[in-house]
Design a protein around this motif. Structure first.
Motif, PDB file in Angstrom:
ATOM      1  N   ALA A  57       0.760  -1.362   0.003  1.00 27.89           N
ATOM      2  CA  ALA A  57       0.208  -0.079   0.129  1.00 27.89           C
ATOM      3  C   ALA A  57       0.908   1.422  -0.030  1.00 27.89           C
ATOM      4  N   TRP A  58       2.090   1.347   0.775  1.00 29.55           N
ATOM      5  CA  TRP A  58       2.810   2.385   0.815  1.00 29.55           C
ATOM      6  C   TRP A  58       3.681   2.598  -0.547  1.00 29.55           C
ATOM      7  N   LEU A  81       2.539   1.423  -3.506  1.00 26.76           N
ATOM      8  CA  LEU A  81       1.330   2.154  -4.454  1.00 26.76           C
ATOM      9  C   LEU A  81       1.093   3.586  -4.197  1.00 26.76           C
ATOM     10  N   ALA A  82       1.148   4.097  -2.934  1.00 20.97           N
ATOM     11  CA  ALA A  82       0.915   5.447  -2.731  1.00 20.97           C
ATOM     12  C   ALA A  82       2.122   6.318  -3.185  1.00 20.97           C
ATOM     13  N   ILE A 138      -4.672   0.383  -8.549  1.00 22.58           N
ATOM     14  CA  ILE A 138      -5.319   0.268  -6.886  1.00 22.58           C
ATOM     15  C   ILE A 138      -6.311  -0.706  -6.944  1.00 22.58           C
ATOM     16  N   VAL A 178      -3.952   5.382  -0.641  1.00 20.17           N
ATOM     17  CA  VAL A 178      -3.021   5.754  -1.580  1.00 20.17           C
ATOM     18  C   VAL A 178      -3.114   6.892  -2.349  1.00 20.17           C
TER      19      VAL A 178
END
Length: 407
Positions: A213-214, A216-217, A324, A341
């Protein structure tokens, strides 16, 4: 589309998606073509005026981080209506404002409204268009980009016609009012969850604990960061080369044409495959070539470089949203992951126009800023290889499984 068998209702849903998307960028892109007049009358520096673009993006990030809680408290229908009302209020305030402080305040207000809508849209799309998610996100992305381009083109024309730069900013209250009326009259089906969402319905997948998730962000932030710098400073870059405000605004509008084309075309192609990496690589490569062209040959072929940048940015925004959703099975999970994100990603985005303005004041040129953007997209091009379909489908499952066990 499941329950939306009525053709009129289907058409209304697509029209509503477009109209809402059109309102999410004028609050940003209407500033840049009028920046010379605004700075002359308000006395704002380059770095201070960069906040007019950065602050809405900061709001997008902060509001997105709390998107799931806001969705649970407000519901989809009231949440989108509140966001449109905030955009309308910001544009109305700008129509009467004459000071830099007013522009800063409206940047915060409008940015919060945009953020609230953006965090709700991915889950709404997954719910409303379950079998056409890629296409719907493409249409949404294209309308969002089109709104930004129209604002860059029309704002300077309106301001020149009335000899009043506030009119060029305030005119965007009209489409906001239209969208608000349409949303309240024809909301998406399934948006009647106002205040009825239970805690169990929103058991979080805890993206804070997920390395993916990090990642992707960070990826979302950097592949899209160039858009904020282009919106804030591309017209100013060409004004410095003795272009008029209208002509410099038109090149931003020209960039938008290719953003719209890419936002529609690339998701349609992506729908045929589960591997997003080749299209993301192509899009990032187009951005990199465009930025290098702005530095090396800015007047030799400006429309070529701007077209490449626009195509790359439009494709990257739509494809990164699809990426996402590739990590989620349920609309609930999509809302949680998309909120996180986009929240972190837009905070990264917010640094881009501020960095560009700071480097402009430090060096007296935009050239170094364009090189920084080039380096960022090349780095993300290398990172793209890790987003294989197999890794996307399992990367968050461990987090989801731990969360399910704890609920």
């Amino acid at each position: 589309m499941g329950r939306a068998e009525n053709p009129a209702r289907v058409l209304a849903s697509w029209a509503l998606l477009v109209v809402v998307g059109l309102n999410l960028r004028p609050i940003l892109s209407s500033i840049s073509p009028l920046l010379v007049q605004i700075r002359a009358e308000t006395g704002m520096s380059y770095q201070a005026s960069a906040w007019l673009t950065s602050l809405p993006v900061v709001c997008m990030g902060l509001v997105a981080l709390f998107g799931v809680r806001l969705q649970a408290r407000l519901g989809d229908r009231k949440g989108v209506a509140l966001g449109l009302s905030m955009i309308l209020g910001a544009c109305l305030w700008r129509f009467y404002g004459q000071q830099g402080q007013t522009l800063v305040a409206t940047a915060l207000l409008g940015g919060a409204g945009v953020a609230l809508i953006q965090v709700l849209v991915p889950a709404l799309v997954k719910q409303q268009f379950p079998h056409r998610v890629a296409l719907a996100l493409g249409v949404y992305s294209a309308s969002l980009m089109a709104g930004g381009g129209l604002a860059a083109l029309i704002s300077s024309v309106v301001a020149g016609h009335f000899n009043h730069w506030q009119s060029g900013l305030g005119i965007w209250l009209i489409p906001a009012a239209v969208a608000l009326l349409m949303w309240w009259r024809f909301p998406f089906t399934g948006t009647a969850t106002d205040g009825l969402v239970t805690p169990a319905d929103h058991a979080p997948i805890r993206p804070l604990r997920s390395r993916r998730a990090w990642l992707l962000a960070l990826y979302f932030g950097l592949v899209n960061a160039g858009y904020m710098s282009m919106v804030a400073w591309l017209p100013a870059y060409y004004v410095q080369m003795d272009w008029s405000a209208t002509r410099s605004g038109s090149i931003l509008a020209f960039m938008t044409i290719f953003q719209v084309i890419a936002a529609l075309l690339m998701p349609a192609i992506a729908h045929r495959s589960t591997d997003r990496r080749p299209l993301l690589a192509l899009s990032l490569g187009a951005q990199a070539i465009g930025y290098v062209g702005l530095v090396m040959w800015p007047l030799a072929a400006p429309h070529v470089w701007v077209a490449l940048i626009g195509f790359g940015l439009g494709a990257c925004f739509a494809l990164s949203l699809i990426l996402i959703l590739d990590h989620c099975r349920k609309p609930r999970d999509a809302a949680q992951l998309a909120g996180f994100v986009q929240g972190v990603g837009f905070l990264v985005n917010a640094l881009s126009p501020w960095m560009t303005g700071w480097l402009r004041e430090l060096t007296g040129s935009f050239v170094l800023a364009w090189w920084v953007l080039t380096a960022a997209v090349v780095a993300m091009l290398v990172l793209t290889r890790i987003f294989s379909p197999a890794s996307n489908s399992v990367s968050l499952m461990g987090v989801e499984a731990r969360t399910t066990a704890s609920v």
